[in-house]
Design a protein around this motif. Structure first.
Motif, mmCIF file in Angstrom:
data_model
loop_
_atom_site.group_PDB
_atom_site.id
_atom_site.type_symbol
_atom_site.label_atom_id
_atom_site.label_comp_id
_atom_site.label_asym_id
_atom_site.label_seq_id
_atom_site.Cartn_x
_atom_site.Cartn_y
_atom_site.Cartn_z
ATOM 1 N N SER A 35 21.734 73.715 52.284
ATOM 2 C CA SER A 35 21.848 72.795 51.141
ATOM 3 C C SER A 35 21.051 71.520 51.401
ATOM 4 C CB SER A 35 23.320 72.438 50.882
ATOM 5 O OG SER A 35 24.046 73.567 50.488
ATOM 6 N N LYS A 36 21.170 71.006 52.610
ATOM 7 C CA LYS A 36 20.433 69.798 52.980
ATOM 8 C C LYS A 36 18.933 70.059 53.024
ATOM 9 C CE LYS A 36 19.977 66.541 56.855
ATOM 10 N NZ LYS A 36 20.447 66.224 58.234
ATOM 11 N N GLN A 37 18.568 71.180 53.610
ATOM 12 C CA GLN A 37 17.161 71.524 53.805
ATOM 13 C C GLN A 37 16.438 71.754 52.480
ATOM 14 O OE1 GLN A 37 16.784 74.303 57.055
ATOM 15 N NE2 GLN A 37 14.907 75.165 56.205
ATOM 16 N N TYR A 38 17.127 72.390 51.526
ATOM 17 C CA TYR A 38 16.500 72.743 50.248
ATOM 18 C C TYR A 38 17.038 71.898 49.086
ATOM 19 C CZ TYR A 38 14.403 76.698 52.643
ATOM 20 O OH TYR A 38 13.668 77.479 53.498
ATOM 21 N N GLU A 39 17.773 70.837 49.440
ATOM 22 C CA GLU A 39 18.294 69.878 48.452
ATOM 23 C C GLU A 39 19.038 70.582 47.320
ATOM 24 O OE1 GLU A 39 14.934 67.560 47.213
ATOM 25 O OE2 GLU A 39 14.831 66.461 49.092
#
Length: 447
Positions: free
Chosen positions: A365-369
């Motif tokens: 989620s953080k990596q691909y926003e």
């Protein structure tokens, strides 16, 4: 502030921090709190707010000093975590706190930290995805269902025995072994279609071969876990009177009225079969999603190597254990029985995997926003409002369950986006599976 860090042992995320610091203005903070107390506390012999400061100091000095030291230590602990770039997985425990000298405080804190998860290389993952394979037999079976939905009934010749797919109109009355009645024990002009499995097997089986005007008794035992709990494993006898036996008249596939009822306005039988094929695919969609979600989870769990916080696993184990114990209690009529060794091992595995996949999801989620799709969630909430509140959105918004429902929808939406992202970037091999294969796999994996 001086911080000495003792790194975790192999296989652990537990750090030990030895912190020494000089708090600023701690004496003044203690004095200020004592003054505030003098205006609030009630002590016999003194008017409210008029207690002399020296009396407050004698009574509350040690307690106040401890409170202020605790505040200073908590702030120093927070600053130490920031300074050492550590993210706690759970609340730390404090040891060896020295506060005799207020000019120089020291403490030791033991804290389990979050793991350092490297950026995921989704394009390197190899992944399977199941897609529906619908054969002609399944299409024909669905078309047959369409015909049954639109069937009409015609009386059979008096005396003709009831057979598979016939409709039997009956009156019935049932009593328990002690002669008592129960909810739903009787009905008149009740239609039963043989083979539709709308009644208990013993009841329906008794209707095969019966004819109009016939009366018969059937006795059986309600199964364990029957929907109405008071009837579970109870013996009952039903008196059944057959009032009519009808045979089904199925519409022809090219019947214009039949096609119109199904929304087929052009294309005739071929379009009808296309509709049936699409319906078969939709019926498999939920099952396919369950399998594909598990395939994604398994690949992610296998591909990522990091230590999962023990505190997270223990918390999840407690939740799963409570759920399992409640299920035991429900299935054993309220009796509490210990979980088996196999069940406990399974809970350990589930807890570990749940915690690990949750951390992987957070990283993706953080990596691909990835964030919740507010529009999709709003549409889903609107459907729920229509379904359960007849479109009364004001009443729906006041429902105490709404915040929890919204959180669950957001969570599912994010997970769906994560899985789609994984499939989008990974090397995917699509495998066709028909209904029978999926049912067999489902029993093996999910039962």
């Amino acid at each position: 502030m001086e911080v000495v860090v003792k790194k975790p042992k192999k296989g652990s995320l537990e750090y030990t921090l030895e912190v020494t610091f000089a708090p600023q203005g701690i004496e003044q903070k203690i004095q200020k709190k004592l003054v505030e107390l003098s205006k609030k506390v009630k002590i016999a012999g003194f008017r409210p707010g008029k207690v002399p400061l020296h009396v407050i100091q004698e009574k509350y000095a040690d307690e106040t000093k401890w409170d202020i030291v605790q505040e200073e230590v908590q702030e120093a602990y927070r600053q130490a975590l920031i300074q050492e770039n550590l993210t706690p997985a759970a609340t730390g425990t404090f040891e060896k706190m020295d506060y005799d000298n207020l000019e120089k405080l020291s403490f030791t804190a033991v804290v389990e930290t979050m793991p350092n998860i490297e950026e995921l290389k989704l394009e390197k993952l190899k992944l399977e995805r199941y897609i529906p394979l619908i054969n002609d037999e399944e299409v024909d079976e669905q078309v047959k269902k369409y015909q049954n939905y639109n069937r009409k009934w015609e009386s059979k010749i008096v005396g003709s025995p009831a057979e598979e797919s016939d409709q039997v109109i009956i009156d019935f009355e049932g009593r328990l072994e002690d002669g008592s009645t129960f909810d739903g024990n009787s009905a008149t002009d009740f239609p039963v279609v043989l083979g539709d499995k709308q009644m208990l097997p013993e009841f329906e089986q008794a209707l095969y071969g019966t004819a109009e005007g016939e009366q018969k008794n059937v006795s059986f035992t309600f199964p364990k876990g029957y929907g109405e709990k008071t009837l579970s494993e109870k013996n009952a006898t039903f008196t059944i009177t057959v009032k009519a036996v009808n045979k089904a008249l199925l519409p022809e596939l090219d019947d214009p009225e039949f096609l119109k009822n199904l929304g087929v306005t052009e294309g005739g039988v071929e379009q009808l079969k296309s509709l049936a094929r699409m319906e078969c695919s939709l019926q498999l969609e939920q099952t396919l999603n369950s399998f594909n979600n598990k395939l994604v989870q398994d690949v992610l769990l296998d591909s990522q190597k990091f230590i999962v916080p023990t505190s997270h696993i223990e918390e999840e184990k407690k939740i799963l254990t409570d759920e399992a114990e409640k299920q035991h209690q429900q299935s054993s009529s309220g009796k509490i029985s210990p979980l088996s060794k196999e069940e406990l091992v399974n809970i350990d595995k589930q807890a570990y995997n749940r915690c690990k996949i949750s951390l992987i999801y957070q990283q993706i989620s953080k990596q691909y926003e990835i964030k919740p799709d507010t529009k999709a969630i709003a549409n889903h909430l609107q459907q729920l409002c229509q379904q359960y509140f007849n479109g009364d959105f004001k009443a729906f918004e006041q429902s105490p369950q709404l915040p929890q429902v919204r959180r669950e929808l957001e969570q599912r939406n994010v997970i769906e986006q994560i899985h789609n992202t994984v499939y989008e970037h990974a090397k995917v091999k699509e495998i066709q599976k028909h209904k029978g294969e999926l049912e067999a796999l489902s029993k093996k994996i999910f039962s």
